[in-house]
Design an enzyme around this catalytic site. Structure first.
Site: not given
Ligand code: ADP
Ligand code: X2W
Length: 261
Positions: A8, A11, A42, A160, A215
């Site tokens: 995975k 974004g 995202g 995720d 995640k």
């Molecule tokens: N305990 C933690 N350890 C690391 N990151 C965390 C934690 N809790 C929250 N986060 C947040 O989760 C983010 C990753 O998720 P997200 O921004 O959705 O990334 P992705 O786009 O890769 O899914 C990190 O940048 C951080 O801000």
């Molecule tokens: C329902 C929901 O939250 N959908 C996400 C889909 C994209 C995603 O999951 O992107 P990341 O992996 O960068 O977080 C969104 O709209 O952002």
């Protein structure tokens, strides 16, 4: 099918992924393993929403999705990000096929809670035959997380949770979340290994929040006899497969010695 590896790509890190990353995915496939990429997007969705002056908010790491937000998310995920990743894999001499969860009924979903989240879906079924037939032909599926219900309504799916469901349904041997942090951080330190109980405690005390929530939830849901652990790692320093993993957090159901039930 054996040797399936679901990767995975968050974004948060897609624009940071190196040529070496995509080459390592292709090398993995050429060595006989079967990688699948599920991607997010995202930040790119945020950018277009901002340009279009459409408001959106997150609830427990999930984007509240109105009809306008859904249309924007679908354009970005399926039209832009998916094709960027397909292109990068092709440039690395791989054969990649981009799909959304609507193509071939790949990701069937149901609404999580329309009142609270709008058009946000959770996976109920995965068309594994379609993915297996592509992988048998040495193609790398690249999946955008938009799903569809039985009435043809499209839903925004957290990437995720899409990756977790796809890994579980396929009986994948590895699930890797590539993101913008080294793994699960506590007090600034990256944890090497965490169990389900520890994760619950970290959610409770606020150590895990925001984008890390979907995640860890997806990781825990995906753990099975076949998939005994899930990795979270940083896209900045990551190549996958034959080059080995650099570092990150491994999520397991329970402490060493106890198997998944
Ligand atoms: N305990 C933690 N350890 C690391 N990151 C965390 C934690 N809790 C929250 N986060 C947040 O989760 C983010 C990753 O998720 P997200 O921004 O959705 O990334 P992705 O786009 O890769 O899914 C990190 O940048 C951080 O801000
Ligand atoms: C329902 C929901 O939250 N959908 C996400 C889909 C994209 C995603 O999951 O992107 P990341 O992996 O960068 O977080 C969104 O709209 O952002």
């Amino acid at each position: 099918m054996k040797d399936i590896i679901v990767i995975k790509c968050g974004g948060s890190t897609i624009s940071e992924l190196s040529e070496a990353f995509f080459q390592s995915v292709v090398a993995m496939q050429k060595s006989g393993k079967h990688p699948i990429i599920v991607h997010g997007g995202g930040p790119a969705i945020n950018q277009l929403l901002e340009k279009l002056d459409i408001q959106s908010e997150f609830v427990d790491g999930l984007r509240k999705t109105t009809a306008d937000v859904l249309e924007t998310a679908e354009m970005v995920l399926c039209g832009k990000v998916n094709k960027q990743i397909v292109t990068s894999l092709q440039q690395a001499n791989g054969q990649a096929v981009g799909l959304s969860g609507c193509d071939g009924n790949l990701l069937q979903v149901q609404a999580i809670n329309e009142e609270k989240l709008g058009y946000v879906g959770e996976p109920t079924n995965v068309n594994t035959e379609l993915l297996i037939s592509l992988m048998e032909k040495q193609m790398i599926p690249v999946i955008a997380p938009i799903g569809m219900n039985e009435h043809g309504t499209h839903y925004n799916v957290n990437a995720d949770s899409a990756a977790g469901a796809i890994a579980k349904e396929l009986g994948a041997e590895q699930l890797v979340f590539v993101t913008d942090v080294d793994g699960i951080l506590k007090d600034g330190q990256c944890l090497e290994k965490v169990t389900a109980d520890e994760i619950e405690a970290f959610i409770e005390d606020g150590t895990i929040y925001g984008g890390m929530l979907p995640k860890v939830r997806a990781a825990l849901n995906a753990l099975t006899e076949t998939l005994q652990s899930v990795m979270i790692m940083n896209g900045k320093s990551t190549t996958v497969g034959q080059y080995g993993y650099v570092s990150g957090t491994t999520i397991v159901k329970s402490a060493v010695g106890q198997s998944v039930s």
